[in-house]
Design a protein around this motif. Structure first.
Motif, mmCIF file in Angstrom:
data_model
loop_
_atom_site.group_PDB
_atom_site.id
_atom_site.type_symbol
_atom_site.label_atom_id
_atom_site.label_comp_id
_atom_site.label_asym_id
_atom_site.label_seq_id
_atom_site.Cartn_x
_atom_site.Cartn_y
_atom_site.Cartn_z
ATOM 1 N N ASP A 1 -10.470 15.779 -11.348
ATOM 2 C CA ASP A 1 -11.259 14.835 -10.564
ATOM 3 C C ASP A 1 -10.898 14.990 -9.084
ATOM 4 O O ASP A 1 -9.732 15.162 -8.733
ATOM 5 C CB ASP A 1 -10.955 13.413 -11.048
ATOM 6 C CG ASP A 1 -11.690 12.371 -10.256
ATOM 7 O OD1 ASP A 1 -12.889 12.177 -10.512
ATOM 8 O OD2 ASP A 1 -11.051 11.763 -9.370
ATOM 9 N N GLU A 2 -11.895 14.927 -8.218
ATOM 10 C CA GLU A 2 -11.679 15.129 -6.779
ATOM 11 C C GLU A 2 -10.674 14.133 -6.196
ATOM 12 O O GLU A 2 -9.827 14.492 -5.377
ATOM 13 C CB GLU A 2 -13.008 15.043 -6.029
ATOM 14 C CG GLU A 2 -12.924 15.435 -4.576
ATOM 15 C CD GLU A 2 -12.686 16.924 -4.346
ATOM 16 O OE1 GLU A 2 -12.142 17.267 -3.275
ATOM 17 O OE2 GLU A 2 -13.029 17.746 -5.206
ATOM 18 N N ARG B 1 -2.692 16.503 -3.683
ATOM 19 C CA ARG B 1 -2.526 17.317 -2.476
ATOM 20 C C ARG B 1 -1.722 16.549 -1.431
ATOM 21 O O ARG B 1 -0.805 17.104 -0.822
ATOM 22 C CB ARG B 1 -3.883 17.726 -1.929
ATOM 23 C CG ARG B 1 -3.785 18.626 -0.702
ATOM 24 C CD ARG B 1 -5.123 19.087 -0.230
ATOM 25 N NE ARG B 1 -5.924 17.945 0.214
ATOM 26 C CZ ARG B 1 -7.126 18.051 0.744
ATOM 27 N NH1 ARG B 1 -7.689 19.230 0.903
ATOM 28 N NH2 ARG B 1 -7.794 16.980 1.121
ATOM 29 N N PRO C 1 -15.361 24.885 -9.079
ATOM 30 C CA PRO C 1 -14.534 23.673 -9.110
ATOM 31 C C PRO C 1 -13.689 23.581 -10.379
ATOM 32 O O PRO C 1 -14.161 23.887 -11.477
ATOM 33 C CB PRO C 1 -15.552 22.535 -9.068
ATOM 34 C CG PRO C 1 -16.806 23.142 -8.539
ATOM 35 C CD PRO C 1 -16.788 24.578 -8.968
ATOM 36 N N ALA C 2 -12.448 23.163 -10.201
ATOM 37 C CA ALA C 2 -11.563 22.893 -11.328
ATOM 38 C C ALA C 2 -12.052 21.628 -12.026
ATOM 39 O O ALA C 2 -12.856 20.869 -11.476
ATOM 40 C CB ALA C 2 -10.132 22.716 -10.824
ATOM 41 N N GLU D 1 -6.355 25.718 -10.846
ATOM 42 C CA GLU D 1 -6.173 25.186 -12.200
ATOM 43 C C GLU D 1 -6.013 26.327 -13.207
ATOM 44 O O GLU D 1 -5.128 26.295 -14.055
ATOM 45 C CB GLU D 1 -7.367 24.326 -12.575
ATOM 46 C CG GLU D 1 -7.246 23.677 -13.932
ATOM 47 C CD GLU D 1 -8.421 22.765 -14.202
ATOM 48 O OE1 GLU D 1 -8.188 21.548 -14.266
ATOM 49 O OE2 GLU D 1 -9.566 23.252 -14.313
ATOM 50 N N TYR E 1 -10.802 28.867 -10.928
ATOM 51 C CA TYR E 1 -11.170 27.457 -11.009
ATOM 52 C C TYR E 1 -10.193 26.690 -10.127
ATOM 53 O O TYR E 1 -8.989 26.632 -10.421
ATOM 54 C CB TYR E 1 -11.131 26.965 -12.454
ATOM 55 C CG TYR E 1 -12.227 27.599 -13.282
ATOM 56 C CD1 TYR E 1 -13.494 27.037 -13.319
ATOM 57 C CD2 TYR E 1 -11.994 28.774 -13.985
ATOM 58 C CE1 TYR E 1 -14.516 27.629 -14.059
ATOM 59 C CE2 TYR E 1 -13.002 29.373 -14.721
ATOM 60 C CZ TYR E 1 -14.257 28.799 -14.758
ATOM 61 O OH TYR E 1 -15.266 29.391 -15.478
ATOM 62 N N PHE F 1 -7.250 15.204 -7.256
ATOM 63 C CA PHE F 1 -6.857 16.364 -6.448
ATOM 64 C C PHE F 1 -6.353 15.918 -5.079
ATOM 65 O O PHE F 1 -5.288 16.344 -4.624
ATOM 66 C CB PHE F 1 -8.032 17.339 -6.286
ATOM 67 C CG PHE F 1 -7.893 18.245 -5.102
ATOM 68 C CD1 PHE F 1 -6.934 19.242 -5.084
ATOM 69 C CD2 PHE F 1 -8.716 18.079 -3.997
ATOM 70 C CE1 PHE F 1 -6.791 20.072 -3.975
ATOM 71 C CE2 PHE F 1 -8.580 18.901 -2.890
ATOM 72 C CZ PHE F 1 -7.617 19.903 -2.877
ATOM 73 N N GLU F 2 -7.102 15.058 -4.410
ATOM 74 C CA GLU F 2 -6.708 14.622 -3.065
ATOM 75 C C GLU F 2 -5.379 13.882 -3.090
ATOM 76 O O GLU F 2 -4.536 14.082 -2.215
ATOM 77 C CB GLU F 2 -7.815 13.765 -2.445
ATOM 78 C CG GLU F 2 -9.089 14.570 -2.298
ATOM 79 C CD GLU F 2 -9.787 14.389 -0.982
ATOM 80 O OE1 GLU F 2 -9.288 13.646 -0.126
ATOM 81 O OE2 GLU F 2 -10.828 15.024 -0.818
ATOM 82 N N HIS G 1 -9.656 23.693 -6.520
ATOM 83 C CA HIS G 1 -10.107 22.658 -5.590
ATOM 84 C C HIS G 1 -9.516 22.968 -4.227
ATOM 85 O O HIS G 1 -8.409 23.497 -4.121
ATOM 86 C CB HIS G 1 -9.626 21.265 -6.011
ATOM 87 C CG HIS G 1 -10.515 20.567 -6.969
ATOM 88 N ND1 HIS G 1 -11.836 20.304 -6.719
ATOM 89 C CD2 HIS G 1 -10.258 20.059 -8.198
ATOM 90 C CE1 HIS G 1 -12.348 19.660 -7.753
ATOM 91 N NE2 HIS G 1 -11.418 19.510 -8.656
ATOM 92 N N GLY G 2 -10.243 22.593 -3.189
ATOM 93 C CA GLY G 2 -9.790 22.786 -1.820
ATOM 94 C C GLY G 2 -10.725 23.719 -1.083
ATOM 95 O O GLY G 2 -11.504 24.454 -1.692
ATOM 96 N N THR G 3 -10.632 23.689 0.237
ATOM 97 C CA THR G 3 -11.526 24.510 1.051
ATOM 98 C C THR G 3 -10.859 25.788 1.546
ATOM 99 O O THR G 3 -11.525 26.638 2.123
ATOM 100 C CB THR G 3 -12.034 23.714 2.265
ATOM 101 O OG1 THR G 3 -10.910 23.238 3.018
ATOM 102 C CG2 THR G 3 -12.889 22.532 1.818
#
Length: 141
Positions: free
Chosen positions: A19-20, A27, A15-16, A98, A108, A23-24, A110-112
């Motif tokens: 903060d989640e 995105r 994980p970067a 990141e 590092y 990120f969302e 975020h995302g699937t």
């Protein structure tokens, strides 16, 4: 083989620090522009569709693209993931990178979405060309 020429699909993805929720939100803001790029590249036939695996009904595109993200507290880039149809991009099809630790083999992010083979190329392009905000990797027929 040096680490910076390894296949990034062999790198660990951790994980970067972003903060989640941030990120969302980012995105949601960046994906519409990325989807527009995919649509335009599709019109140019620059992202050929392939069925992978053959007979599966899962249509993916060759090539990928990324957009630099240089927001307060969020530095990196959004890149299309491996194995997704980039001509009809959805938010699950992107990854926020990141930073990459080439020596340790860690991305590092975020995302699937799975990192593509070209993730390192995009990272190095952004490091080398500080005024570059979009990287396109396309294929023509």
């Amino acid at each position: 083989m040096s680490n910076n020429t390894r296949d990034p699909r062999t790198f660990s993805v951790l994980p970067a620090s972003l903060d989640e929720a941030v990120f969302e939100a980012l995105r949601d803001r960046y994906v519409p522009s990325m989807a527009k790029i995919g649509e335009e590249l599709a019109q140019l036939k620059a992202l050929p569709l392939n069925e992978e695996p053959p007979g599966s009904g899962n249509w993916v595109t060759s090539g990928n693209y990324s957009i630099r993200c240089n927001e307060p507290g969020a530095h990196g880039f959004f890149i299309t993931g491996s194995g997704v149809n980039k001509t009809r991009l959805e938010k699950e099809g992107v990854l926020f990178v990141e930073r990459i630790d080439y020596d340790a083999g860690i991305i590092y992010a975020h995302g699937t979405a799975r990192p593509s083979r070209e993730t390192l190329v995009h990272d190095l392009a952004y490091q080398q060309f500080l005024d570059t905000n979009v990287v396109l990797h396309t294929h023509d027929r």
